[in-house]
Design a protein around this motif. Structure first.
Motif, PDB file in Angstrom:
ATOM      1  N   VAL A  91       0.807  -1.466   0.130  1.00 43.68           N
ATOM      2  CA  VAL A  91      -0.450  -0.209   0.160  1.00 43.68           C
ATOM      3  C   VAL A  91       0.810   1.164   0.101  1.00 43.68           C
ATOM      4  CG1 VAL A  91      -1.943  -0.982   1.277  1.00 43.68           C
ATOM      5  CG2 VAL A  91       0.090  -0.100   2.264  1.00 43.68           C
ATOM      6  N   ASP A  92       0.570   2.193  -0.189  1.00 42.82           N
ATOM      7  CA  ASP A  92       0.928   3.905  -0.209  1.00 42.82           C
ATOM      8  C   ASP A  92       1.076   4.015   0.861  1.00 42.82           C
ATOM      9  OD1 ASP A  92       1.045   6.831  -0.194  1.00 42.82           O
ATOM     10  OD2 ASP A  92       0.828   6.424  -1.988  1.00 42.82           O
ATOM     11  N   GLY A  93       1.936   4.335   1.399  1.00 41.96           N
ATOM     12  CA  GLY A  93       2.312   4.954   2.932  1.00 41.96           C
ATOM     13  C   GLY A  93       1.653   6.111   3.213  1.00 41.96           C
ATOM     14  N   CYS A  94       1.039   6.958   2.642  1.00 45.95           N
ATOM     15  CA  CYS A  94       0.643   7.935   2.802  1.00 45.95           C
ATOM     16  C   CYS A  94      -0.754   7.943   2.814  1.00 45.95           C
ATOM     17  CB  CYS A  94       0.940   9.077   2.213  1.00 45.95           C
ATOM     18  SG  CYS A  94       3.018   9.995   2.382  1.00 45.95           S
ATOM     19  N   THR A  95      -1.335   7.046   1.930  1.00 45.62           N
ATOM     20  CA  THR A  95      -2.831   7.185   1.217  1.00 45.62           C
ATOM     21  C   THR A  95      -3.383   5.669   2.194  1.00 45.62           C
ATOM     22  OG1 THR A  95      -2.368   5.868  -0.666  1.00 45.62           O
ATOM     23  CG2 THR A  95      -2.329   8.477  -0.721  1.00 45.62           C
ATOM     24  N   LYS A  96      -2.642   4.877   2.179  1.00 47.94           N
ATOM     25  CA  LYS A  96      -2.739   3.529   2.738  1.00 47.94           C
ATOM     26  C   LYS A  96      -3.520   2.991   1.964  1.00 47.94           C
ATOM     27  CE  LYS A  96      -2.019   5.227   6.870  1.00 47.94           C
ATOM     28  NZ  LYS A  96      -2.744   5.226   9.118  1.00 47.94           N
ATOM     29  N   LYS A  97      -3.862   3.450   0.262  1.00 52.60           N
ATOM     30  CA  LYS A  97      -4.351   2.610  -0.358  1.00 52.60           C
ATOM     31  C   LYS A  97      -3.702   1.819  -1.201  1.00 52.60           C
ATOM     32  CE  LYS A  97      -8.383   6.197  -1.024  1.00 52.60           C
ATOM     33  NZ  LYS A  97      -8.497   6.842  -2.352  1.00 52.60           N
ATOM     34  N   ARG A  98      -4.169   0.436  -1.791  1.00 51.79           N
ATOM     35  CA  ARG A  98      -4.091  -0.536  -3.142  1.00 51.79           C
ATOM     36  C   ARG A  98      -3.922   0.063  -4.087  1.00 51.79           C
ATOM     37  NH1 ARG A  98      -4.782  -6.490  -1.624  1.00 51.79           N
ATOM     38  NH2 ARG A  98      -4.052  -7.261  -3.508  1.00 51.79           N
ATOM     39  N   ALA A  99      -3.004   0.747  -4.240  1.00 52.69           N
ATOM     40  CA  ALA A  99      -2.148   1.952  -6.407  1.00 52.69           C
ATOM     41  C   ALA A  99      -0.836   2.386  -6.464  1.00 52.69           C
ATOM     42  CB  ALA A  99      -3.621   3.466  -5.942  1.00 52.69           C
ATOM     43  N   LEU A 100      -0.738   2.151  -8.041  1.00 53.93           N
ATOM     44  CA  LEU A 100       0.388   2.177  -8.032  1.00 53.93           C
ATOM     45  C   LEU A 100       1.004   3.910  -8.259  1.00 53.93           C
ATOM     46  CD1 LEU A 100      -0.013   0.241 -11.685  1.00 53.93           C
ATOM     47  CD2 LEU A 100       0.387  -0.138  -9.622  1.00 53.93           C
ATOM     48  N   THR A 101       0.683   3.682  -6.860  1.00 57.08           N
ATOM     49  CA  THR A 101       1.754   5.552  -6.221  1.00 57.08           C
ATOM     50  C   THR A 101       2.206   5.252  -5.000  1.00 57.08           C
ATOM     51  OG1 THR A 101      -0.502   5.533  -4.174  1.00 57.08           O
ATOM     52  CG2 THR A 101      -0.131   6.705  -7.037  1.00 57.08           C
ATOM     53  N   VAL A 102       3.372   5.822  -5.035  1.00 60.60           N
ATOM     54  CA  VAL A 102       4.514   6.210  -3.299  1.00 60.60           C
ATOM     55  C   VAL A 102       4.720   6.933  -2.636  1.00 60.60           C
ATOM     56  CG1 VAL A 102       6.799   5.459  -2.458  1.00 60.60           C
ATOM     57  CG2 VAL A 102       5.350   4.726  -5.195  1.00 60.60           C
ATOM     58  N   ASP A 103       4.223   7.062  -1.635  1.00 57.05           N
ATOM     59  CA  ASP A 103       3.849   8.387  -0.570  1.00 57.05           C
ATOM     60  C   ASP A 103       3.366   9.258  -1.235  1.00 57.05           C
ATOM     61  OD1 ASP A 103       5.817   7.099   1.484  1.00 57.05           O
ATOM     62  OD2 ASP A 103       7.653   8.501   1.049  1.00 57.05           O
ATOM     63  N   GLY A 104       2.046   9.433  -1.922  1.00 55.46           N
ATOM     64  CA  GLY A 104       0.947   9.837  -2.487  1.00 55.46           C
ATOM     65  C   GLY A 104       1.921  10.607  -3.442  1.00 55.46           C
ATOM     66  N   LEU A 105       2.521   9.662  -4.606  1.00 56.68           N
ATOM     67  CA  LEU A 105       2.698  10.417  -5.593  1.00 56.68           C
ATOM     68  C   LEU A 105       2.196   9.912  -6.795  1.00 56.68           C
ATOM     69  CD1 LEU A 105       6.579  11.734  -4.099  1.00 56.68           C
ATOM     70  CD2 LEU A 105       4.647  13.116  -5.022  1.00 56.68           C
ATOM     71  N   SER A 106       2.237  10.189  -8.090  1.00 61.79           N
ATOM     72  CA  SER A 106       1.504   9.295  -8.780  1.00 61.79           C
ATOM     73  C   SER A 106       3.056   8.770  -9.667  1.00 61.79           C
ATOM     74  CB  SER A 106       0.681   9.908  -9.670  1.00 61.79           C
ATOM     75  OG  SER A 106       1.903  11.130 -10.289  1.00 61.79           O
ATOM     76  N   LEU A 107       2.452   7.401  -9.975  1.00 65.00           N
ATOM     77  CA  LEU A 107       3.195   6.748 -10.741  1.00 65.00           C
ATOM     78  C   LEU A 107       4.368   7.027 -12.277  1.00 65.00           C
ATOM     79  CD1 LEU A 107       4.268   4.265 -11.546  1.00 65.00           C
ATOM     80  CD2 LEU A 107       2.216   4.092 -14.041  1.00 65.00           C
ATOM     81  N   GLU A 108       3.444   9.126 -12.543  1.00 68.57           N
ATOM     82  CA  GLU A 108       4.062   9.245 -13.415  1.00 68.57           C
ATOM     83  C   GLU A 108       5.065  10.012 -12.588  1.00 68.57           C
ATOM     84  OE1 GLU A 108       0.064   8.164 -15.468  1.00 68.57           O
ATOM     85  OE2 GLU A 108       0.838   9.237 -13.495  1.00 68.57           O
ATOM     86  N   GLU A 109       5.252  10.696 -11.738  1.00 70.48           N
ATOM     87  CA  GLU A 109       6.527  11.486 -11.171  1.00 70.48           C
ATOM     88  C   GLU A 109       6.982  10.383 -10.483  1.00 70.48           C
ATOM     89  OE1 GLU A 109       3.886  15.041  -7.963  1.00 70.48           O
ATOM     90  OE2 GLU A 109       2.637  12.972  -8.650  1.00 70.48           O
ATOM     91  N   ASN A 110       7.218   9.570  -9.902  1.00 75.17           N
ATOM     92  CA  ASN A 110       8.089   8.486  -9.998  1.00 75.17           C
ATOM     93  C   ASN A 110       8.751   8.246 -10.921  1.00 75.17           C
ATOM     94  OD1 ASN A 110       7.849   7.241  -6.761  1.00 75.17           O
ATOM     95  ND2 ASN A 110       5.870   8.285  -7.305  1.00 75.17           N
ATOM     96  N   ILE A 111       7.937   7.872 -12.109  1.00 77.09           N
ATOM     97  CA  ILE A 111       8.944   7.575 -13.145  1.00 77.09           C
ATOM     98  C   ILE A 111       9.438   8.859 -13.348  1.00 77.09           C
ATOM     99  CG2 ILE A 111       8.301   7.347 -16.077  1.00 77.09           C
ATOM    100  CD1 ILE A 111       7.899   4.337 -14.266  1.00 77.09           C
ATOM    101  N   GLU A 112       8.833   9.780 -13.807  1.00 72.00           N
ATOM    102  CA  GLU A 112      10.177  10.821 -14.139  1.00 72.00           C
ATOM    103  C   GLU A 112      11.553  11.003 -13.118  1.00 72.00           C
ATOM    104  OE1 GLU A 112       9.280  16.060 -14.180  1.00 72.00           O
ATOM    105  OE2 GLU A 112       8.501  14.485 -12.756  1.00 72.00           O
TER     106      GLU A 112
END
Length: 299
Positions: free
Chosen positions: A255-276
Motif C-alpha cells: 500500500v501507499d504509505g501516505c494514502t494507505k491504499k493499494r494503488a500504483l503510487t508511492v508516498d502519495g505521488l503518482s506513478l508518473e511523478e515517480n517515473i519522472e
C-alpha cells in the motif's frame, strides 16, 4: 570527473523534501561516499520494509529502492541479502522475481529478533549494511510512523543489525525521507527542529553514510545511478520494469504509505511523478557515460 554528476543526482532526488521539513538537511558528498563504499563491498545486507498499521502490510516505498540497489550490486558481483519482516517479505520476493535477483529474503521475527539478527551476522558475515526506508527505534526505544503512531508492538527490531555493525566495524549506510528511519540519528538536531513531532519520532541510530531523499525509493535509485557512474555501465532499470515492480507489490498487498491504499503510487505521488525521477537519473547516467567516451576518444 563525475563529481558534478554525483551532485546532480543528489539534487534530483531531493525533490519533495520540503513537504516534511527535511529540505533543511544538506549533507554534502554522502551519495558519492556511500557509492564508493558499496563499490568496495563483498556482502551487503539491505534492510527494508515499513509496515502500515491500518493494513498490516508493507508500503510501496522502500522495496523498489532496495531491489534497484540489489540488482546493481549483483551485476557488480557482490553478494546481497535482503532483510525485512513478515509484512514485506512476499512483496520483496515478488520484486526479486521481476528483477531476476538471486538474493535470499530473510524475515526477522518480532520475538527473538536479537538472536535472529545475531545469527544473520554470523551466517553471512556482511561487509556493509544499508537500511532503505526501515523504521528505526527512537530514543525511548519505540519506533513510530510519520504520524507518531507507535509501531513497536508489530515491527521487529532490526536496529540490532546496525548495533552489531557498529560493534564489529561493519560499514553502515541508510536512506530515508522522514526522520523516523534507521540512520537518521546522524541528523537528529535537524529532524527535531524541522520535522513535525521530530523529537518523538526521530530514529536514534546514526550511520556512516546517510542519503536523504524525497522518496526513499529514489535514494535507492540514486545509489544505483552512482554505481553506474563508477562502473561506466547502466545499472538502473527502465520505466517498464519500475511499473512491473510497483504492480507486483500492489498485487500482494503493498500500500501507499501516505494514502494507505493499494494503488500504483508511492508516498502519495503518482506513478508518473515517480517515473519522472527514474528517467531523469537514467538520462544523467547516459550523459555522463557519453562524456566519458568522448574524453577517451580525445586522448
Amino acid at each position: 570527473m563525475y563529481k558534478k554528476y554525483f551532485e546532480q543526482i543528489e539534487k534530483i532526488v531531493r525533490k519533495n523534501l520540503d513537504k516534511r521539513g527535511m529540505d533543511q538537511i544538506r549533507l554534502v558528498g554522502e551519495l558519492e561516499k556511500g557509492a564508493r563504499e558499496l563499490w568496495t563491498s563483498a556482502t551487503v545486507f539491505i534492510v527494508t520494509g515499513f509496515c502500515i498499521r491500518d493494513t498490516l502490510t508493507g508500503e510501496t516505498d522502500g522495496p523498489i529502492g532496495a531491489i534497484s540497489l540489489a540488482g546493481a550490486l549483483e551485476q557488480l558481483g557482490k553478494k546481497v541479502v535482503i532483510i525485512t519482516d513478515k509484512y514485506s517479505k512476499e512483496i520483496l520476493e515478488r520484486c526479486c522475481v521481476v528483477k531476476k535477483i538471486c538474493a535470499p529474503v530473510e524475515s526477522v521475527p518480532h520475538k527473538a529478533a536479537k538472536s535472529f539478527c545475531d545469527q544473520l551476522i554470523e551466517d553471512y558475515k556482511p561487509s556493509h549494511i544499508i537500511a532503505i526506508e526501515r523504521p528505526g527505534r527512537a530514543k525511548d526505544g519505540h519506533c513510530y510512523s510519520m504520524r507518531g503512531e507507535d509501531l513497536s508492538d508489530i515491527v521487529p527490531n532490526t536496529d540490532i543489525l546496525f548495533e552489531r555493525a557498529i560493534e564489529r566495524g561493519i560499514t553502515t549506510l541508510a536512506v530515508g525521507d522522514g526522520g523516523n528511519e534507521v540512520g537518521m540519528g546522524k541528523v537528529r538536531s535537524f529532524v527535531v527542529h524541522y520535522v513535525h513531532q521530530g523529537e518523538k519520532i526521530c530514529a536514534a541510530l546514526s550511520c556512516d553514510c546517510l542519503l536523504v531523499a524525497g522518496v526513499s525509493n529514489w535514494g535507492g535509485h540514486a545509489l544505483t545511478a552512482a554505481l553506474s557512474l563508477l562502473s561506466d555501465s547502466m545499472l538502473l532499470h527502465d520505466m517498464y520494469t519500475e511499473i512491473k515492480l510497483l504492480k507486483s507489490m500492489v498485487e500482494v498487498g503493498g500500500v501507499d504509505g501516505c494514502t494507505k491504499k493499494r494503488a500504483l503510487t508511492v508516498d502519495g505521488l503518482s506513478l508518473e511523478e515517480n517515473i519522472e525521477i527514474l528517467q531523469k537519473l537514467r538520462l544523467l547516467v547516459e550523459l555522463a557515460m557519453d562524456e566519458q567516451k568522448k574524453n577517451i576518444r580525445a586522448i
